[in-house]
Enzyme design. Structure first.
Site, PDB file in Angstrom:
ATOM      1  N   HIS A 130       0.816  -1.239   0.040  1.00 11.17           N
ATOM      2  CA  HIS A 130      -0.074   0.354  -0.222  1.00 11.17           C
ATOM      3  C   HIS A 130       0.743   1.014   0.094  1.00 11.17           C
ATOM      4  CE1 HIS A 130      -3.633  -1.841   1.934  1.00 11.17           C
ATOM      5  NE2 HIS A 130      -3.531  -2.852   0.329  1.00 11.17           N
ATOM      6  N   CYS A 161       6.873  19.034 -13.627  1.00  8.91           N
ATOM      7  CA  CYS A 161       5.898  18.620 -14.818  1.00  8.91           C
ATOM      8  C   CYS A 161       5.003  20.101 -14.636  1.00  8.91           C
ATOM      9  CB  CYS A 161       4.804  18.004 -15.367  1.00  8.91           C
ATOM     10  SG  CYS A 161       3.836  17.228 -13.637  1.00  8.91           S
ATOM     11  N   THR A 199      -4.291  -7.812  11.275  1.00  9.44           N
ATOM     12  CA  THR A 199      -5.433  -6.903  10.157  1.00  9.44           C
ATOM     13  C   THR A 199      -6.527  -6.964   9.708  1.00  9.44           C
ATOM     14  OG1 THR A 199      -5.568  -6.439   7.918  1.00  9.44           O
ATOM     15  CG2 THR A 199      -4.862  -8.245   8.067  1.00  9.44           C
ATOM     16  N   SER A 200      -8.142  -7.356   9.511  1.00  9.70           N
ATOM     17  CA  SER A 200      -9.450  -6.907   9.760  1.00  9.70           C
ATOM     18  C   SER A 200      -9.767  -7.709   8.179  1.00  9.70           C
ATOM     19  CB  SER A 200     -10.212  -5.417   9.644  1.00  9.70           C
ATOM     20  OG  SER A 200      -9.471  -4.958   8.668  1.00  9.70           O
TER      21      SER A 200
END
Ligand code: BV8
Length: 259
Positions: A130, A161, A199-200
């Protein structure tokens, strides 16, 4: 329904099969979520929506659309979370995972966390699927933008840019980094042991990895303070804080006699 669950506070002992599997394994993959960093004081990103961000829904806020609509607000949310990390260190759970990398000759850590604490704790084979909140990139070109001087426009502009700079994290509706995700799928489908920590298992495609491992024949176990969406699909759930359970597990794996 295969629901094997032990509570480390109540049961005091780990199941024999779990320890045997851990001791006999040659390859190990660990998948971490925000729960591993919780004991270091890092708010899970749902908890991080406090104060002026409290009326935002995370699935709408952590998105490219939200950034396009309100780049300053989204940038400031990440700056707020980056500042929280300044005084935060790895906890016992992070260090135990670094220990696992020394125990298993074939070890990979796949993390959903963007806080960089696994590197700080000493892990090397880390796949940040992530992204990482400490890195920034150009919103248009996706190229990393390093030196941002303070006091610039908010958000700062890309020196190449002129587009806005954004945190190098994966937002909802964005694809995960190609190399990291392909490697994560590859190692998950070849490992002997797959440990899901903190973690869920709500967020996809990360939540698919333990199932990929299970379907490929790995022994899959999770460590969490509560049952999760995958508890009925894996081999073992250990209820407990990762900062307590993981150090105990590494101790047992390395102990000569453990029974
Ligand atoms: C994508 C970075 C496609 C940003 C994050 C099916 C397949 C594919 C996609 C989807 C799908 N279904 C839905 C989707 C879309 C979506 C999704 O998953 N939505 C969810 C809400 C259902 N997925 C996506 O959009 C992904 N992209 O699929 O793109 C695509 C492909 C090609 C082209 C275009 C598009 C992108 C997902 C990544 C989002 N970014 N983070 C940021 O952080 O700001 S996700 C974010 O959520 C964090 O990474 C975090 O890890 C994760 C979960 O949030 P938390 O609740 O904070 O943490 P966690 O779930 O880990 O829960 C904490 C757990 O710890 C709890 O269980 C708790 O009990 C436990 N715990 C707490 N303390 C402790 C503990 N356990 C042990 N010890 C403790 N002390």
């Amino acid at each position: 329904m295969n629901l094997k669950i032990i509570d480390i506070e109540r049961d005091k002992d780990f199941p024999e099969e779990t320890i045997t599997r851990l001791r006999e394994a040659k390859s190990c993959v660990v998948l971490t979520g925000a729960g591993v960093s919780a004991e270091s004081g890092v708010p899970t990103f749902r908890d991080a929506l406090t104060g002026t961000w409290s009326n935002f829904n995370v699935e709408e806020f952590a998105t490219p659309e939200a950034f396009r609509k309100n780049p300053k607000k989204v940038w400031e949310w990440y700056e707020y979370r980056r500042n929280l990390l300044k005084d935060i260190n790895p906890n016992e759970g992070h260090y135990a995972i670094a220990e696992l990398e020394k125990i298993y000759s074939d070890f990979w850590l796949v993390t959903q966390n963007i806080d960089g604490l696994h590197h700080k704790a000493g892990n090397k084979n880390v796949l940040e699927i992530h992204g990482n909140i400490c890195r920034n990139k150009c919103f248009e070109e996706n190229t990393i933008v390093d030196n941002i001087s303070v006091g610039e426009e908010i958000p700062p502009r890309c020196p190449d840019c002129g587009s806005y700079v954004r945190p190098d994290v994966v937002w909802f509706h964005e694809p995960l980094p190609k190399y990291e995700m392909e490697k994560a799928i590859e190692v998950s489908s070849q490992c002997d042991i797959f440990i899901v920590a903190g973690t869920s298992a709500i967020v996809y495609p990360a939540a698919e990895l333990p199932i990929i491992a299970k379907n490929a024949g790995a022994y899959v176990m999770e460590i969490n303070i509560e049952e999760t969406l995958i508890s009925t699909q894996i081999d073992m759930t250990i209820l407990g804080k990762t900062g307590i359970v993981l150090p105990k597990l590494t101790e047992l794996i390395m102990a000569k006699e453990w029974k």
